[in-house]
Write a protein that holds these residues in place. Structure first.
Motif, PDB file in Angstrom:
ATOM      1  N   LEU A  60     -26.017 -10.325 117.023  1.00  0.00           N
ATOM      2  CA  LEU A  60     -27.070  -9.714 117.295  1.00  0.00           C
ATOM      3  C   LEU A  60     -27.440  -9.999 118.916  1.00  0.00           C
ATOM      4  N   ILE A  61     -27.765  -8.913 119.477  1.00  0.00           N
ATOM      5  CA  ILE A  61     -27.970  -9.316 121.004  1.00  0.00           C
ATOM      6  C   ILE A  61     -29.657  -9.395 121.089  1.00  0.00           C
ATOM      7  N   ALA A  62     -30.512  -8.154 120.469  1.00  0.00           N
ATOM      8  CA  ALA A  62     -31.675  -7.993 120.595  1.00  0.00           C
ATOM      9  C   ALA A  62     -32.181  -7.153 119.427  1.00  0.00           C
ATOM     10  N   GLY A  63     -33.408  -7.634 119.018  1.00  0.00           N
ATOM     11  CA  GLY A  63     -33.786  -6.826 117.955  1.00  0.00           C
ATOM     12  C   GLY A  63     -34.073  -7.608 116.486  1.00  0.00           C
ATOM     13  N   GLU A  64     -34.278  -8.997 116.762  1.00  0.00           N
ATOM     14  CA  GLU A  64     -34.166  -9.762 115.435  1.00  0.00           C
ATOM     15  C   GLU A  64     -35.327  -9.632 114.608  1.00  0.00           C
ATOM     16  N   ARG A  65     -36.638  -9.149 115.153  1.00  0.00           N
ATOM     17  CA  ARG A  65     -37.436  -8.964 114.164  1.00  0.00           C
ATOM     18  C   ARG A  65     -37.476  -7.827 113.291  1.00  0.00           C
ATOM     19  N   ARG A  66     -36.719  -6.655 113.970  1.00  0.00           N
ATOM     20  CA  ARG A  66     -36.437  -5.574 113.560  1.00  0.00           C
ATOM     21  C   ARG A  66     -35.448  -5.726 112.460  1.00  0.00           C
ATOM     22  N   LEU A  67     -34.486  -6.607 112.557  1.00  0.00           N
ATOM     23  CA  LEU A  67     -33.356  -6.899 111.681  1.00  0.00           C
ATOM     24  C   LEU A  67     -34.243  -7.679 110.382  1.00  0.00           C
ATOM     25  N   CYS A  68     -34.856  -8.465 110.721  1.00  0.00           N
ATOM     26  CA  CYS A  68     -35.572  -9.259 109.536  1.00  0.00           C
ATOM     27  C   CYS A  68     -36.312  -8.302 108.754  1.00  0.00           C
ATOM     28  N   ALA A  69     -37.336  -7.624 109.396  1.00  0.00           N
ATOM     29  CA  ALA A  69     -38.083  -6.549 109.004  1.00  0.00           C
ATOM     30  C   ALA A  69     -37.241  -5.573 107.825  1.00  0.00           C
ATOM     31  N   ALA A  70     -36.211  -5.179 108.384  1.00  0.00           N
ATOM     32  CA  ALA A  70     -35.198  -4.220 107.565  1.00  0.00           C
ATOM     33  C   ALA A  70     -34.838  -5.064 106.277  1.00  0.00           C
ATOM     34  N   LYS A  71     -34.502  -6.198 106.469  1.00  0.00           N
ATOM     35  CA  LYS A  71     -33.904  -6.878 105.286  1.00  0.00           C
ATOM     36  C   LYS A  71     -34.887  -7.097 104.246  1.00  0.00           C
ATOM     37  N   LEU A  72     -36.222  -7.357 104.862  1.00  0.00           N
ATOM     38  CA  LEU A  72     -37.361  -7.440 103.834  1.00  0.00           C
ATOM     39  C   LEU A  72     -37.792  -6.029 103.330  1.00  0.00           C
ATOM     40  N   ALA A  73     -37.375  -4.971 103.887  1.00  0.00           N
ATOM     41  CA  ALA A  73     -37.986  -3.612 103.495  1.00  0.00           C
ATOM     42  C   ALA A  73     -36.662  -3.184 102.497  1.00  0.00           C
ATOM     43  N   GLY A  74     -35.646  -3.938 102.468  1.00  0.00           N
ATOM     44  CA  GLY A  74     -34.539  -3.554 101.632  1.00  0.00           C
ATOM     45  C   GLY A  74     -33.650  -2.212 101.996  1.00  0.00           C
ATOM     46  N   ARG A  76     -30.424  -0.448 103.325  1.00  0.00           N
ATOM     47  CA  ARG A  76     -29.012  -0.467 103.046  1.00  0.00           C
ATOM     48  C   ARG A  76     -28.252  -0.419 104.498  1.00  0.00           C
ATOM     49  N   ARG A  77     -28.777   0.426 105.268  1.00  0.00           N
ATOM     50  CA  ARG A  77     -27.904   0.571 106.716  1.00  0.00           C
ATOM     51  C   ARG A  77     -29.053   0.633 107.522  1.00  0.00           C
ATOM     52  N   ILE A  78     -28.773   0.049 108.879  1.00  0.00           N
ATOM     53  CA  ILE A  78     -29.773   0.040 110.055  1.00  0.00           C
ATOM     54  C   ILE A  78     -28.783   0.579 111.322  1.00  0.00           C
ATOM     55  N   PRO A  79     -29.580   1.231 112.161  1.00  0.00           N
ATOM     56  CA  PRO A  79     -28.876   1.890 113.164  1.00  0.00           C
ATOM     57  C   PRO A  79     -28.705   0.632 114.502  1.00  0.00           C
ATOM     58  N   CYS A  80     -27.328   0.289 114.907  1.00  0.00           N
ATOM     59  CA  CYS A  80     -27.032  -0.696 116.030  1.00  0.00           C
ATOM     60  C   CYS A  80     -26.707   0.161 117.315  1.00  0.00           C
ATOM     61  N   VAL A  81     -26.795  -0.385 118.436  1.00  0.00           N
ATOM     62  CA  VAL A  81     -25.959  -0.004 119.515  1.00  0.00           C
ATOM     63  C   VAL A  81     -24.938  -1.145 119.935  1.00  0.00           C
ATOM     64  N   LEU A  82     -23.731  -0.799 120.204  1.00  0.00           N
ATOM     65  CA  LEU A  82     -22.807  -1.710 120.339  1.00  0.00           C
ATOM     66  C   LEU A  82     -22.515  -1.865 121.915  1.00  0.00           C
ATOM     67  N   HIS A  83     -22.714  -3.037 122.213  1.00  0.00           N
ATOM     68  CA  HIS A  83     -22.505  -3.249 123.592  1.00  0.00           C
ATOM     69  C   HIS A  83     -21.353  -4.323 124.053  1.00  0.00           C
ATOM     70  N   LYS A  84     -20.724  -3.858 125.105  1.00  0.00           N
ATOM     71  CA  LYS A  84     -19.762  -4.670 125.535  1.00  0.00           C
ATOM     72  C   LYS A  84     -20.283  -5.548 126.848  1.00  0.00           C
ATOM     73  N   THR A  85     -20.451  -6.926 126.229  1.00  0.00           N
ATOM     74  CA  THR A  85     -21.172  -7.902 127.076  1.00  0.00           C
ATOM     75  C   THR A  85     -20.517  -9.358 126.964  1.00  0.00           C
ATOM     76  N   ASN A  86     -20.540 -10.120 127.745  1.00  0.00           N
ATOM     77  CA  ASN A  86     -20.524 -11.557 127.663  1.00  0.00           C
ATOM     78  C   ASN A  86     -21.561 -12.332 127.223  1.00  0.00           C
ATOM     79  N   ASP A  87     -21.009 -13.716 127.325  1.00  0.00           N
ATOM     80  CA  ASP A  87     -22.328 -14.576 126.676  1.00  0.00           C
ATOM     81  C   ASP A  87     -23.471 -14.546 127.329  1.00  0.00           C
ATOM     82  N   ILE A  88     -23.397 -14.914 128.744  1.00  0.00           N
ATOM     83  CA  ILE A  88     -24.667 -14.869 129.578  1.00  0.00           C
ATOM     84  C   ILE A  88     -25.556 -13.441 129.526  1.00  0.00           C
ATOM     85  N   SER A  89     -24.887 -12.533 129.535  1.00  0.00           N
ATOM     86  CA  SER A  89     -25.539 -10.979 129.563  1.00  0.00           C
ATOM     87  C   SER A  89     -26.189 -10.848 128.195  1.00  0.00           C
TER      88      SER A  89
END
Length: 276
Positions: A60-74, A76-89
């Protein structure tokens, strides 16, 4: 597979996404998280979360609350944008996302910023530029970490704003809980809180009378009357044959009167005066 602005859009299971411990939020508002989960159950996730590939896993880069809420809502799949980035970015993405939340936790923000600065050996100026905030704003956020953990938890639980918290930093540590009690009990605004603290910071008078205006016991008219009385007394003594000299002098601080009587004149015969 779809793309958004040239980036891959994936539909992943929530348990496939790892949360870095360095960027994991420490405190959640359970009520707000439940509300978000209810909204996601009805409407789905409107804004995809941001992820990256690390050692074959999705992190995870960003959207932790949405991820946790999605788990709480049950979900099965959630939309994710895949970024190519280094640790600092990736770290900066996480902090920026937290800064843009509607009701961010100011202490989580400050901890995240401090972690960025320490982990990547950045100056405050460099961090402020990359986060898109002024250096003074960044410094103010970092100063919040000077509040002890107990006070921070009380501020979060009461829903007190960052501006309230910054105001508490101006007073001694032993007074902060007392002022926070007043903020919560009376529902003080940030401005009212600052006014209360301004009063606490004013130097107190050494005694009760120091703050009051000095009382003038002698009026100008009374002083002139007193001077005239002295002059009349000197005239009376001189008319009685007593050698009397009278002088007065004045400076910025005082008025001085001098009356000098020669002893020899006290033993000479003098006529009787009739004073009307």
């Amino acid at each position: 597979m779809h793309t958004i602005a040239g980036k891959k859009l994936l539909m992943l299971r929530p348990d496939e996404i790892l949360i870095s411990q360095e960027r994991k939020h420490r405190i959640y508002d359970e009520y707000e998280l439940k509300r978000l989960a209810d909204s996601i159950s009805i409407n789905g996730i409107v804004e995809p979360i941001c992820i990256r590939r690390v050692s074959g896993n999705y992190e995870l880069i960003a959207g932790e609350r949405r991820l946790c809420a999605a788990k709480l809502a049950g979900l099965r799949r959630i939309p994710c944008v895949l970024h190519k980035t280094n640790d600092i970015s990736a770290a900066f993405y996480s902090v920026i996302e937290n800064l843009q939340r509607r009701n961010p936790n100011p202490f989580d923000e400050a901890e995240s910023i401090k972690c960025l600065i320490d982990s990547f050996c950045l100056t405050q100026t460099e961090a402020a530029i990359r986060l898109g905030i002024s250096q003074s704003a960044l410094t103010a956020k970092l100063k919040l970490l000077n509040l002890d953990t107990t006070l921070r938890n009380r501020i979060i639980a009461a829903g007190v704003s960052e501006r309230h918290a910054r105001a508490l930093l101006r007073i001694e540590q032993y007074k902060r809980n007392e002022v926070l009690d007043k903020i919560i009990a009376e529902g003080l605004t940030a401005r009212q809180t600052e006014e209360v603290i301004e009063q606490l910071l004013k130097p107190k008078p050494q005694n009760e009378n120091d703050s009051a205006e000095p009382v003038r016991k002698v009026a100008i008219g009374d002083l002139r009357l007193f001077t005239n009385s002295l002059i009349k007394l000197v005239d009376t003594l001189q008319n009685a044959g007593i050698d009397v000299q009278f002088k007065s002098s004045e400076n910025e601080k005082s008025i001085e009167y001098k009356i000098r009587v020669r002893k020899e004149s006290l033993h000479t015969p003098c006529r009787q005066l009739k004073i009307c």
